[in-house]
Write a protein that holds these residues in place. Structure first.
Motif, PDB file in Angstrom:
ATOM      1  N   ASN A   1       2.290  23.805  59.591  1.00 28.20           N
ATOM      2  CA  ASN A   1       3.182  22.724  59.710  1.00 28.20           C
ATOM      3  C   ASN A   1       2.608  21.426  59.385  1.00 28.20           C
ATOM      4  O   ASN A   1       3.391  20.492  58.470  1.00 28.20           O
ATOM      5  CB  ASN A   1       3.974  22.527  60.766  1.00 28.20           C
ATOM      6  CG  ASN A   1       5.031  23.973  61.091  1.00 28.20           C
ATOM      7  OD1 ASN A   1       5.287  24.695  59.753  1.00 28.20           O
ATOM      8  ND2 ASN A   1       5.436  24.418  62.416  1.00 28.20           N
ATOM      9  N   CYS A   2       1.581  21.120  60.070  1.00 25.18           N
ATOM     10  CA  CYS A   2       0.876  19.708  59.800  1.00 25.18           C
ATOM     11  C   CYS A   2       0.171  19.606  58.676  1.00 25.18           C
ATOM     12  O   CYS A   2       0.244  18.577  57.888  1.00 25.18           O
ATOM     13  CB  CYS A   2      -0.200  19.578  61.009  1.00 25.18           C
ATOM     14  SG  CYS A   2       0.523  19.381  62.687  1.00 25.18           S
ATOM     15  N   THR A   3      -0.436  20.601  57.916  1.00 24.98           N
ATOM     16  CA  THR A   3      -1.108  20.429  56.756  1.00 24.98           C
ATOM     17  C   THR A   3      -0.202  19.973  55.628  1.00 24.98           C
ATOM     18  O   THR A   3      -0.230  19.321  54.677  1.00 24.98           O
ATOM     19  CB  THR A   3      -1.434  21.759  56.207  1.00 24.98           C
ATOM     20  OG1 THR A   3      -2.765  22.121  57.308  1.00 24.98           O
ATOM     21  CG2 THR A   3      -2.299  21.728  55.067  1.00 24.98           C
ATOM     22  N   GLU A   4       1.129  21.022  55.562  1.00 28.93           N
ATOM     23  CA  GLU A   4       2.400  20.789  54.626  1.00 28.93           C
ATOM     24  C   GLU A   4       2.759  19.145  54.617  1.00 28.93           C
ATOM     25  O   GLU A   4       2.816  18.444  53.642  1.00 28.93           O
ATOM     26  CB  GLU A   4       3.455  21.674  54.733  1.00 28.93           C
ATOM     27  CG  GLU A   4       3.084  23.117  54.323  1.00 28.93           C
ATOM     28  CD  GLU A   4       2.618  23.094  52.990  1.00 28.93           C
ATOM     29  OE1 GLU A   4       3.338  22.694  52.000  1.00 28.93           O
ATOM     30  OE2 GLU A   4       1.596  23.953  52.625  1.00 28.93           O
TER      31      GLU A   4
ATOM     32  N   LEU B   1      -9.034  18.722  55.822  1.00 28.16           N
ATOM     33  CA  LEU B   1      -7.982  19.102  56.929  1.00 28.16           C
ATOM     34  C   LEU B   1      -8.415  20.574  57.209  1.00 28.16           C
ATOM     35  O   LEU B   1      -8.338  20.908  58.309  1.00 28.16           O
ATOM     36  CB  LEU B   1      -6.673  19.362  55.840  1.00 28.16           C
ATOM     37  CG  LEU B   1      -5.928  18.067  55.645  1.00 28.16           C
ATOM     38  CD1 LEU B   1      -4.724  18.082  55.001  1.00 28.16           C
ATOM     39  CD2 LEU B   1      -5.722  16.878  56.673  1.00 28.16           C
ATOM     40  N   ASP B   2      -8.773  21.410  56.121  1.00 25.81           N
ATOM     41  CA  ASP B   2      -9.197  22.803  56.480  1.00 25.81           C
ATOM     42  C   ASP B   2     -10.533  22.783  57.302  1.00 25.81           C
ATOM     43  O   ASP B   2     -10.760  23.588  58.322  1.00 25.81           O
ATOM     44  CB  ASP B   2      -9.852  23.661  55.047  1.00 25.81           C
ATOM     45  CG  ASP B   2      -8.522  23.858  54.308  1.00 25.81           C
ATOM     46  OD1 ASP B   2      -7.355  23.610  55.003  1.00 25.81           O
ATOM     47  OD2 ASP B   2      -8.367  24.044  53.016  1.00 25.81           O
ATOM     48  N   SER B   3     -11.325  21.881  57.023  1.00 27.52           N
ATOM     49  CA  SER B   3     -12.586  21.761  58.086  1.00 27.52           C
ATOM     50  C   SER B   3     -12.210  21.330  59.485  1.00 27.52           C
ATOM     51  O   SER B   3     -12.880  21.865  60.240  1.00 27.52           O
ATOM     52  CB  SER B   3     -13.569  20.840  57.270  1.00 27.52           C
ATOM     53  OG  SER B   3     -14.442  20.431  58.091  1.00 27.52           O
ATOM     54  N   HIS B   4     -11.278  20.257  59.470  1.00 22.37           N
ATOM     55  CA  HIS B   4     -10.725  20.003  60.888  1.00 22.37           C
ATOM     56  C   HIS B   4     -10.202  21.051  61.568  1.00 22.37           C
ATOM     57  O   HIS B   4     -10.405  21.539  62.805  1.00 22.37           O
ATOM     58  CB  HIS B   4      -9.774  18.791  60.546  1.00 22.37           C
ATOM     59  CG  HIS B   4      -9.409  18.336  62.151  1.00 22.37           C
ATOM     60  ND1 HIS B   4     -10.317  17.850  63.123  1.00 22.37           N
ATOM     61  CD2 HIS B   4      -8.272  18.406  62.724  1.00 22.37           C
ATOM     62  CE1 HIS B   4      -9.535  17.311  64.163  1.00 22.37           C
ATOM     63  NE2 HIS B   4      -8.257  17.740  64.002  1.00 22.37           N
ATOM     64  N   ILE B   5      -9.465  21.891  60.608  1.00 16.60           N
ATOM     65  CA  ILE B   5      -8.449  23.046  61.271  1.00 16.60           C
ATOM     66  C   ILE B   5      -9.605  23.999  61.897  1.00 16.60           C
ATOM     67  O   ILE B   5      -9.483  24.759  62.997  1.00 16.60           O
ATOM     68  CB  ILE B   5      -7.563  23.595  60.428  1.00 16.60           C
ATOM     69  CG1 ILE B   5      -6.395  22.403  60.161  1.00 16.60           C
ATOM     70  CG2 ILE B   5      -7.094  24.951  60.862  1.00 16.60           C
ATOM     71  CD1 ILE B   5      -5.420  22.978  59.130  1.00 16.60           C
ATOM     72  N   ALA B   6     -10.583  24.339  60.897  1.00 12.26           N
ATOM     73  CA  ALA B   6     -11.809  25.207  61.306  1.00 12.26           C
ATOM     74  C   ALA B   6     -12.484  24.764  62.433  1.00 12.26           C
ATOM     75  O   ALA B   6     -12.827  25.651  63.358  1.00 12.26           O
ATOM     76  CB  ALA B   6     -12.411  25.705  60.088  1.00 12.26           C
ATOM     77  N   GLU B   7     -12.668  23.465  62.535  1.00 10.01           N
ATOM     78  CA  GLU B   7     -13.487  22.943  63.740  1.00 10.01           C
ATOM     79  C   GLU B   7     -12.633  23.203  65.094  1.00 10.01           C
ATOM     80  O   GLU B   7     -13.319  23.364  66.070  1.00 10.01           O
ATOM     81  CB  GLU B   7     -13.576  21.204  63.495  1.00 10.01           C
ATOM     82  CG  GLU B   7     -14.546  20.583  64.371  1.00 10.01           C
ATOM     83  CD  GLU B   7     -14.990  19.289  64.144  1.00 10.01           C
ATOM     84  OE1 GLU B   7     -15.473  18.701  64.844  1.00 10.01           O
ATOM     85  OE2 GLU B   7     -14.611  19.045  62.917  1.00 10.01           O
ATOM     86  N   VAL B   8     -11.199  22.642  64.868  1.00 10.13           N
ATOM     87  CA  VAL B   8     -10.665  22.692  66.038  1.00 10.13           C
ATOM     88  C   VAL B   8     -10.444  24.252  66.404  1.00 10.13           C
ATOM     89  O   VAL B   8     -10.484  24.382  67.677  1.00 10.13           O
ATOM     90  CB  VAL B   8      -9.069  22.091  65.753  1.00 10.13           C
ATOM     91  CG1 VAL B   8      -8.204  22.352  67.016  1.00 10.13           C
ATOM     92  CG2 VAL B   8      -9.461  20.633  65.574  1.00 10.13           C
ATOM     93  N   GLN B   9     -10.271  25.062  65.551  1.00 11.20           N
ATOM     94  CA  GLN B   9     -10.032  26.616  65.886  1.00 11.20           C
ATOM     95  C   GLN B   9     -11.449  26.942  66.345  1.00 11.20           C
ATOM     96  O   GLN B   9     -11.314  27.754  67.492  1.00 11.20           O
ATOM     97  CB  GLN B   9      -9.553  27.220  64.747  1.00 11.20           C
ATOM     98  CG  GLN B   9      -9.654  28.782  64.993  1.00 11.20           C
ATOM     99  CD  GLN B   9      -9.360  29.460  63.589  1.00 11.20           C
ATOM    100  OE1 GLN B   9      -8.818  29.075  62.686  1.00 11.20           O
ATOM    101  NE2 GLN B   9      -9.406  30.754  63.646  1.00 11.20           N
ATOM    102  N   THR B  10     -12.566  26.736  65.896  1.00  7.25           N
ATOM    103  CA  THR B  10     -13.769  27.140  66.469  1.00  7.25           C
ATOM    104  C   THR B  10     -13.810  26.527  67.926  1.00  7.25           C
ATOM    105  O   THR B  10     -14.379  27.130  68.969  1.00  7.25           O
ATOM    106  CB  THR B  10     -14.949  26.730  65.501  1.00  7.25           C
ATOM    107  OG1 THR B  10     -14.777  27.243  64.398  1.00  7.25           O
ATOM    108  CG2 THR B  10     -16.112  26.973  66.412  1.00  7.25           C
ATOM    109  N   ALA B  11     -13.719  25.319  68.217  1.00 10.31           N
ATOM    110  CA  ALA B  11     -13.783  24.641  69.458  1.00 10.31           C
ATOM    111  C   ALA B  11     -12.891  25.386  70.391  1.00 10.31           C
ATOM    112  O   ALA B  11     -13.267  25.539  71.662  1.00 10.31           O
ATOM    113  CB  ALA B  11     -13.348  23.394  69.516  1.00 10.31           C
TER     114      ALA B  11
END
Length: 871
Positions: free
Chosen positions: A474-477, A510-520
């Motif tokens: 939702n946030c990405t769109e 955005l993808d990097s931040h999502i992946a970073e947050v997901q990883t965290a």
């Protein structure tokens, strides 16, 4: 014919100087005449068609002048390379290369050139430095041009082969002030073909523009950047007639001037940021005056000459040479370079109309560009973008650019169409390039602000309990749409800028931040369950292993499976909100299971590494404490052998538990093998058998599960027995000592023997009671000595130390006892024998009750005092 006349004394040097002047003043036919200073003295070189004049004049002096024929192989082979009118002597160069065998050198050669003002001593320096024979200025005939064009010679005695070029001096009156083309061309040629360029200058001229060749160097730098590819050249500034000013103060001035010249030279795009060090190595040396300090000058030149040996070696003067031409192609390369330089003098100029249009349109364009740069609206807009995002940036900037271009069109209307359009295009491109960094900065602000908003929105969604996958989508769109709108607002109409790259970068961010947050988040979740597992397994496993019983590993397995199953189930539920693919989900669950297994195995390995310590701790606990965990007192009734066997068996059981990891299976025979090899083999020594511990693996136990090998178990058991033997020995000794202390009477057989053998003595004592008194007194004295000397305490440290200690304390103690008795006797009156006996007993009672003091000041109290008083 070539002749060399050598002067061997100061007086003969003056004669040679006079002959040198006479040769020049006379009409004696000669080709070359010059003087040169050597380490031995002054040399006069004369290339004469008829040497009779010079020979006769020098021989008549008879003052230590010897005439030597010149060795042709050691000659410098000087050649006039370029005439004063710019004619290139190709045939002379080819002859020179053949004579010095330059073509055979390959890449092992160096080229040195010297440039500087006219009559500054360039040829003199080269002749002294490289033993060449360039023509020098005759001071007696006045200061005038000596070298015309460019001369070339080989440096005598320097390896590798070094070629030196003597350039015509600058600022000469013969060419005049206006004709400086040849000076620039020759200097450019020297820089193009030379590895080392000597800049000859007077010390007192440092800081002057012309004397330091600054304008010439500026022109040469600019043209060289345009004509040639970069090659590393060493510029060595030779300061002549050095004054008292230290070189340390002169050198920074020269280096600063050279750097300023380099910075001021316009450079092509390829070399906009290229430093001076990419093209030149700048060296500065100083020499004393040749005329006033000749010996010091020669010494300094000799030292400078050493730097030219092996100059092409790494870290040498010409060590960094990029694109060096092989020696066989030097002649052709030099000719082509000179042709390029000569052709550059007469460049075709545009037609007059085109030239005027070009110059004027360029002036107008530059004026409009300068006006735009200083425009207040543009400056305010640029400053605003430096700090934050500016709404309506594209429209504002488009309006400013359009105003500038319209103003140019108005002023350049009547000039040639092609030139005007071209210059307008250039102006537009310059303006676009000028505003491009600001536009890019604007895009960066858009990216950063939108990304910050995205991060906050995602964090709020996650904190609100929304699933991670759904919140990220939702946030990405939402924020991709917002980014596109802001980029469209920042675009200007004059430029064909495409924000697709910025959009792709924003999407990647955005993808990097999502992946970073997901990883965290996954890491936090994983760490949480790992910490729970660690807390649930580590302590209990350690406690179970420390207990080391038959049910240790079954209990560990039950604990492991129970805790792992619970944690994996809870972890799987927590991962469902991330919507990971099946493979990633299984990998994380498997990783958690492996972590749990790793905790158990790691703790087992840790305890196995402390096996000996745990065994000794187990043995000490069981051996020194009874069944109620109370400390044992070795009274003599305990069965030490049985206690030792029980403690050792328990320690051996602990060793069998730690010998292998049984987290998966528990069907090994390690315990039986250890008992059979370390305990039971001592019971039956008659039957020979193979040592079951003479192996590096356990039967039915994989090598990966083995923590302590059989050989290591045997070694640990041996060390364990050695280290616990002292505890057993101490217990036995304590038990024996306790028995001796509790048994005050002799054995029964000794009592019977005393009664049987001592009957006669006993009857004697009954017949003569005085012996009883003597024996009693002796007993009291012996008891007093026993207490005073602390005989039992002294012998507790050993037989020999006890004897030595008692031998030093015996006489002082006896003397002290006798002195006490004497003092007690003197304090009483003489009495009869019965009374004396009573008095003596009183003294003994007092002595034994109050105690005696030894020589070290310690007072002892006899335990017999109570007994004496009762009597």
């Amino acid at each position: 014919m070539n002749w060399v006349f050598e002067a061997l004394s100061p007086k003969s040097e003056r004669i040679i100087q006079k002959c040198y002047a006479l040769i020049w003043a006379s009409r004696t036919p000669f080709r070359k005449v010059y003087m040169r200073a050597t380490q031995r003295g002054l040399w006069l070189y004369a290339d004469l068609r008829s040497h009779s004049f010079c020979s006769l004049q020098l021989q008549k002096s008879n003052l230590g002048i010897q005439q030597l024929p010149m060795d042709k192989d050691a000659g410098c082979c000087s050649t006039h390379l370029i005439e004063g009118d710019g004619t290139f002597n190709a045939e002379g160069l080819d002859s020179f290369i053949k004579e010095v065998k330059l073509a055979e050198c390959g890449l092992s050669y160096a080229v040195v050139a010297i440039m500087g003002p006219q009559s500054s001593g360039k040829s003199t320096l080269l002749n002294n430095l490289f033993h060449t024979n360039f023509r020098e200025m005759d001071a007696y005939r006045g200061r005038s041009q000596t070298t015309k064009g460019i001369w070339m010679a080989r440096c005598v005695g320097i390896e590798p082969c070094t070629i030196v070029m003597d350039l015509e001096g600058t600022d000469g009156r013969e060419r005049g002030e206006d004709d400086t083309a040849f000076e620039k061309q020759s200097a450019l040629f020297a820089l193009a073909v030379s590895d080392i360029v000597l800049i000859n200058m007077w010390c007192h001229d440092i800081g002057r523009e012309q004397a330091a060749n600054k304008p010439l160097l500026k022109t040469v730098f600019q043209v060289m950047l345009r004509l040639f590819s970069p090659r590393k050249t060493t510029l060595m500034f030779v300061i002549r007639d050095k004054t008292r000013t230290p070189l340390e103060n002169l050198e920074p001035v020269l280096r600063e001037d050279i750097q300023k010249i380099w910075d001021s030279v316009p450079k092509p795009e390829a070399h906009k940021q290229t430093p001076l060090s990419e093209f030149f190595n700048v060296e500065v040396v100083a020499l004393s005056s040749f005329e006033e300090k000749e010996e010091q000058f020669k010494e300094q030149v000799a030292n400078l000459r050493q730097r030219f040996f092996h100059s092409i070696a790494p870290n040498g003067l010409a060590g960094d040479r990029r694109g060096v031409v092989p020696a066989s192609g030097f002649s052709f390369s030099a000719q082509q370079i000179w042709e390029v330089i000569k052709e550059n003098k007469d460049l075709d100029l545009p037609a007059h109309k085109v030239m005027v249009a070009t110059v004027r349109c360029e002036e107008i364009a530059n004026e409009k560009y300068s006006f735009f740069v200083t425009n207040e609206d543009w400056c305010d807009l640029k400053d605003a973008v430096q700090s934050h995002l500016v709404p309506g940036f594209g429209n504002k900037l488009s309006s400013l650019i359009e105003t500038c271009l319209s103003s140019y069109d108005d002023e350049a209307t009547y000039f040639e169409d092609g030139v005007r359009s071209a210059k307008r295009k250039q102006l537009e491109e310059k303006l676009i390039q000028l505003v491009l960094p600001t536009y890019q900065l604007m895009l960066e602000h858009i990216q950063l602000e939108t990304l910050d908003k995205f991060k906050k929105a995602l964090e709020d969604a996650l904190n609100g309990g929304q699933g991670f996958a759904k919140a990220a989508w939702n946030c990405t769109e939402t924020f991709i749409t917002l980014f596109d709108e802001q980029c469209k607002d920042a675009t200007i109409k004059q430029a064909d800028w495409d924000s697709a790259k910025a959009r792709d970068k924003f999407s990647r961010d955005l993808d990097s931040h999502i992946a970073e947050v997901q990883t965290a988040k996954l890491s936090e979740l994983n760490a949480l369950y790992e910490s729970k597992l660690k807390e649930a397994l580590e302590g209990p496993v350690a406690a179970l292993l420390e207990g080391g019983g038959d049910d240790t590993w079954p209990a560990i397995r039950r604990l492991f499976h129970q805790e792992t199953k619970t944690s994996v189930s809870n972890f799987s539920d927590a991962l469902s909100g991330f919507e990971l693919d099946q493979k990633a989900n299984e990998e994380m669950l498997s990783k958690l299971e492996k972590f749990a297994r790793g905790i158990v195995e790691g703790k087992t390995k840790e305890e196995a590494s402390k096996a000996l310590y745990r065994m000794k701790e187990r043995f000490t606990s069981l051996f020194n404490h009874d069944g109620d965990s109370m400390p044992r007192v070795w009274t003599g009734k305990e069965d030490i052998r049985a206690i030792t066997k029980i403690a050792r068996s328990s320690s051996l059981k602990l060793l069998s538990v730690l010998a292998a990891s049984r987290l998966d299976v528990d069907g090994d025979k390690i315990g039986d093998t250890l008992v059979l090899a370390l305990v039971d083999h001592k019971k039956d020594k008659s039957t020979p058998m193979q040592d079951p511990l003479a192996s590096s693996t356990w039967e039915e136990v994989p090598a990966t599960k083995t923590l302590i090998t059989p050989v290591q178990c045997k070694s640990l058991w041996s060390q364990f027995q050695r280290e616990t033997e002292y505890t057993i020995t101490q217990a036995i000794a304590s038990q024996e000592a306790n028995k001796r202390n509790n048994n005050m009477l002799p054995p029964p057989w000794a009592i019977v023997a005393m009664l049987f053998l001592g009957f006669n003595e006993f009857m004697t004592l009954l017949r003569n009671p005085l012996w009883l008194l003597v024996i009693f007194v002796g007993y009291l004295l012996s008891k007093a000595l026993w207490v005073q000397l602390d005989i039992s305490g002294e012998f507790s440290n050993g037989m020999l130390p006890g004897i030595l200690s008692l031998s030093t304390k015996f006489l002082p103690t006896v003397t002290n006892i006798l002195r006490k008795l004497a003092e007690e006797g003197q304090s009483q009156k003489p009495v009869t024998e019965p009374q004396m006996l009573g008095s003596f007993q009183g003294v003994k009672s007092s002595t034994t009750s109050s105690g005696l003091t030894t020589e070290n000041g310690t007072e002892y109290t006899s335990p017999l005092s109570t007994h004496v008083k009762d009597q």
